[in-house]
Design an enzyme around this catalytic site. Structure first.
Site, PDB file in Angstrom:
ATOM      1  N   LYS A 181     118.544  25.619 -80.393  1.00 36.26           N
ATOM      2  CA  LYS A 181     118.041  26.921 -80.843  1.00 36.26           C
ATOM      3  C   LYS A 181     117.849  27.846 -79.651  1.00 36.26           C
ATOM      4  CE  LYS A 181     113.867  28.599 -81.803  1.00 36.26           C
ATOM      5  NZ  LYS A 181     114.110  30.019 -81.481  1.00 36.26           N
ATOM      6  N   GLU A 233     110.437  22.618 -69.153  1.00 36.59           N
ATOM      7  CA  GLU A 233     110.564  23.553 -68.022  1.00 36.59           C
ATOM      8  C   GLU A 233     109.764  24.789 -68.400  1.00 36.59           C
ATOM      9  OE1 GLU A 233     112.107  22.798 -65.266  1.00 36.59           O
ATOM     10  OE2 GLU A 233     113.045  20.946 -65.950  1.00 36.59           O
ATOM     11  N   CYS A 268     111.789  32.764 -64.172  1.00 37.04           N
ATOM     12  CA  CYS A 268     110.661  31.856 -63.925  1.00 37.04           C
ATOM     13  C   CYS A 268     110.495  31.578 -62.435  1.00 37.04           C
ATOM     14  CB  CYS A 268     110.863  30.559 -64.689  1.00 37.04           C
ATOM     15  SG  CYS A 268     112.450  29.808 -64.325  1.00 37.04           S
ATOM     16  N   GLU A 287     100.718  34.258 -65.463  1.00 33.32           N
ATOM     17  CA  GLU A 287     102.138  34.621 -65.395  1.00 33.32           C
ATOM     18  C   GLU A 287     102.355  35.955 -66.113  1.00 33.32           C
ATOM     19  OE1 GLU A 287     105.066  32.447 -67.755  1.00 33.32           O
ATOM     20  OE2 GLU A 287     106.401  32.396 -66.022  1.00 33.32           O
TER      21      GLU A 287
HETATM   22  P1  NAD Z   1     108.534  30.883 -75.536  1.00 36.01           P
HETATM   23  O1  NAD Z   1     107.791  29.651 -75.212  1.00 36.01           O
HETATM   24  O2  NAD Z   1     107.851  31.921 -76.338  1.00 36.01           O
HETATM   25  O3  NAD Z   1     109.879  30.535 -76.337  1.00 36.01           O
HETATM   26  C1  NAD Z   1     110.867  29.702 -75.829  1.00 36.01           C
HETATM   27  C2  NAD Z   1     111.639  29.093 -76.979  1.00 36.01           C
HETATM   28  O4  NAD Z   1     110.779  28.260 -77.727  1.00 36.01           O
HETATM   29  C3  NAD Z   1     112.183  30.116 -77.963  1.00 36.01           C
HETATM   30  O5  NAD Z   1     113.445  29.690 -78.431  1.00 36.01           O
HETATM   31  C4  NAD Z   1     111.167  30.066 -79.085  1.00 36.01           C
HETATM   32  O6  NAD Z   1     111.672  30.458 -80.332  1.00 36.01           O
HETATM   33  C5  NAD Z   1     110.805  28.596 -79.090  1.00 36.01           C
HETATM   34  N1  NAD Z   1     109.513  28.269 -79.667  1.00 36.01           N
HETATM   35  C6  NAD Z   1     108.397  29.048 -79.729  1.00 36.01           C
HETATM   36  N2  NAD Z   1     107.410  28.387 -80.367  1.00 36.01           N
HETATM   37  C7  NAD Z   1     107.903  27.160 -80.706  1.00 36.01           C
HETATM   38  C8  NAD Z   1     107.366  26.033 -81.379  1.00 36.01           C
HETATM   39  N3  NAD Z   1     106.119  26.021 -81.852  1.00 36.01           N
HETATM   40  N4  NAD Z   1     108.142  24.947 -81.542  1.00 36.01           N
HETATM   41  C9  NAD Z   1     109.401  24.939 -81.065  1.00 36.01           C
HETATM   42  N5  NAD Z   1     109.977  25.984 -80.446  1.00 36.01           N
HETATM   43  C10 NAD Z   1     109.233  27.086 -80.256  1.00 36.01           C
HETATM   44  O7  NAD Z   1     109.047  31.460 -74.149  1.00 36.01           O
HETATM   45  P2  NAD Z   1     109.828  32.825 -73.908  1.00 36.01           P
HETATM   46  O8  NAD Z   1     108.859  33.951 -74.020  1.00 36.01           O
HETATM   47  O9  NAD Z   1     111.072  32.844 -74.699  1.00 36.01           O
HETATM   48  O10 NAD Z   1     110.276  32.644 -72.377  1.00 36.01           O
HETATM   49  C11 NAD Z   1     109.487  33.006 -71.293  1.00 36.01           C
HETATM   50  C12 NAD Z   1     108.833  31.802 -70.659  1.00 36.01           C
HETATM   51  O11 NAD Z   1     109.803  30.842 -70.283  1.00 36.01           O
HETATM   52  C13 NAD Z   1     108.088  32.131 -69.381  1.00 36.01           C
HETATM   53  O12 NAD Z   1     106.850  31.467 -69.374  1.00 36.01           O
HETATM   54  C14 NAD Z   1     108.985  31.569 -68.292  1.00 36.01           C
HETATM   55  O13 NAD Z   1     108.342  31.229 -67.094  1.00 36.01           O
HETATM   56  C15 NAD Z   1     109.551  30.377 -68.962  1.00 36.01           C
HETATM   57  N6  NAD Z   1     110.787  29.939 -68.302  1.00 36.01           N
HETATM   58  C16 NAD Z   1     110.764  28.776 -67.573  1.00 36.01           C
HETATM   59  C17 NAD Z   1     111.912  28.352 -66.912  1.00 36.01           C
HETATM   60  C18 NAD Z   1     111.928  27.085 -66.108  1.00 36.01           C
HETATM   61  O14 NAD Z   1     113.010  26.622 -65.783  1.00 36.01           O
HETATM   62  N7  NAD Z   1     110.798  26.491 -65.785  1.00 36.01           N
HETATM   63  C19 NAD Z   1     113.073  29.123 -67.005  1.00 36.01           C
HETATM   64  C20 NAD Z   1     113.046  30.300 -67.746  1.00 36.01           C
HETATM   65  C21 NAD Z   1     111.900  30.698 -68.400  1.00 36.01           C
END
Ligand code: NAD
Length: 480
Positions: A173, A248, A282, A383
């Protein structure tokens, strides 16, 4: 335009017929719709993946490798088309999508196409017992991959490529905020000859569609990249089912600058590590710590350089800073600028929304530099994930190290110095998964990638990813 789910090699509408609006961040307009998928859609995807598993897991490594390479080639063939789609969906400058996002998506497939042909396991001879142990590394079965919006195709493929290379079938997804290139990947996989059901792509919201993937009893492992709160929730759902998880998560990375560094290289790279992709990476160095000796000089030059960055429509070639990904995210990032003022921070540059001519409703914000005086302030502890960095001075190595580690996150750190002893001391003592010295975001895909503390659990990259996506089994044979 209506995006569809990709199940069993076919583009299909969601069972319940419900859709969500998808916005173009550059102008704030709805330009497509995506399936708001339910449990039933996830169920169909899991069934397709289970059906494909036996054959795919027994496909020779050469054949898997060939198909992955073909996907990589096709992504490169369609580079301009995919880069335009990514830029429109996410708001990132077209130059960045063309030079970084899409080539990296191709590189992910090419890398794991090669890596799987070199992946091997261990043997342990039990000397004196006439026994030989060897480790089988078997694919897990059906695995779930969930990715965020900041580097859409780049991170989506970073999970999918090792998962299928290792012989698993995938239910994936992408973020509901940036679904477009994941949608386009389905057709590319068909064109490359990926067998039906090996990869299934389901669109929808996290708490419904994502949750259905994480909670599905037949999905045995979850590879997730996203926010720390979401990661904690996923861990809670997956733990009682004993799923393998790789998380991650967020970061609040220190960029530590010493007076003995290569100043020109440092300042150019620091502009990039602060504001690339509107600061929505990130790995961005959002807390800048500068040695007192060069603090005033740094402040002056950094502000000068940042003031030259062009905020504009992502489609324009000379745009350095495009639109933030959504209206909601823009408001969140902006709110931290207000918090800074309440906390006694000093805005040295930026802080305001930008009206881009012809795209007045787009989500634009100036790159923003805030001077802070206490590392405990919210600006340095939370963050923000946007074009906002803080700067602060330090006097000694010890102080810099304490400031860098004094945060709940532990993803990456950048260190600028030409002192070898300091480099080694910091490398060993920084509580992060990655340390860059005199560079930033230089990525060798063989290296372990991931964070400590609230930045996650597990490592991706290279053989670490192939180890995650396989189940080790020890076979012990005693002979006579
Ligand atoms: P998010 O956690 O809101 O969403 C990420 C994904 O998870 C999306 O596809 C979302 O639909 C899904 N999701 C949300 N709730 C869920 C649930 N309850 N169960 C299963 N899936 C669910 O994050 P975002 O706003 O899309 O991305 C930004 C964040 O990602 C920032 O905190 C950033 O630091 C982090 N990030 C980390 C890395 C890394 O490699 N460590 C890389 C890129 C981004």
């Amino acid at each position: 335009m209506k995006i569809k789910n990709y199940i069993n090699g076919e583009l299909v509408a969601p069972e319940a017929g419900k859709y969500l609006d998808n916005y173009n961040p550059a102008n704030g307009e709805v330009y497509s719709q995506i399936p708001s998928s339910t449990k039933e859609d996830v169920e169909k995807a899991v069934e397709a993946a289970e059906k494909a598993f036996l054959k795919w897991s027994n496909t020779t490594l050469e054949e898997r490798s060939k198909i992955l390479s073909k996907i990589a080639d096709l992504i490169l063939e369609k580079l301009d088309f995919l880069a335009k789609a990514e830029s429109k969906d996410n708001g990132k400058p077209i130059s960045l999508a063309t030079e970084v996002d899409i080539p990296r998506a191709a590189a992910n497939f090419q890398f794991f196409a090669n890596a799987i042909t070199q992946f091997s396991s261990e043997a342990h001879e039990s000397v004196g017992f006439n026994a030989m142990n060897f480790t089988l590394r078997q694919p897990i079965g059906v695995v779930g991959c969930i990715s965020p919006w900041n580097l859409p195709l780049y991170l989506f493929t970073w999970k999918i490529a090792p998962a299928i290379a290792a012989g698993n079938c995938v239910v994936a997804k992408p973020s509901e905020i940036t679904p477009m290139t994941a949608f386009l990947l389905g057709e590319i996989c068909n064109e490359a000859g990926l067998p039906k059901g090996v990869l299934n792509i389901i669109h929808g919201l996290g708490p419904s569609t994502g949750q259905a993937i994480v909670a599905h009893k037949n999905i045995k492992a979850i590879s997730f990249t996203g926010g720390t709160t979401t990661g904690a929730h996923i861990a809670r759902v997956a733990a009682p089912m004993f799923k393998k998880i790789s998380l991650e998560l967020g970061g609040k990375n220190p960029n530590i600058i010493f007076a003995d560094c290569n100043y020109e290289k440092m300042i150019t790279t620091t502009v990039r590590s602060s504001f690339a992709n509107q600061g929505q990476i990130c790995l961005c160095g959002s807390r800048i710590f500068v040695e007192e000796k060069i603090y005033e000089k740094f402040k002056k030059y950094f502000v000068e350089k940042v003031s030259q960055l062009k905020v504009g429509n992502p489609t324009k070639k000379d745009t350095n800073i495009g639109a933030l990904v959504s209206k909601q995210h823009l408001e969140k990032v902006k709110s931290y600028i207000d918090i800074a003022e309440e906390e006694g921070g000093k805005v040295l540059f930026g802080g305001n929304k930008v009206e881009v001519a012809g795209s007045e409703n787009g989500y634009y914000l100036q790159p923003t530099i805030i001077e802070v005086f206490d590392n405990k302030c919210r600006l340095n502890q939370e963050e923000i994930f946007g074009p906002v960095v803080t700067i602060m001075s330090f006097k000694t190595d010890e102080e810099a190290l304490t400031l860098a580690n004094d945060v709940k996150y532990g993803l990456a750190a950048t260190l600028w110095t030409n002192n070898l002893n300091r480099t080694m001391q910091f490398s060993k003592q920084l509580h992060t998964g990655i340390v860059w010295v005199n560079t930033w975001m230089l990525r060798d895909l063989r290296t372990p990638f991931g964070g400590q503390k609230d930045s996650g659990v597990g490592r991706e990259g290279g053989f670490e990813a192939l180890r995650f996506f396989t189940e080790p089994k020890n076979i012990c044979i005693q002979y006579e």
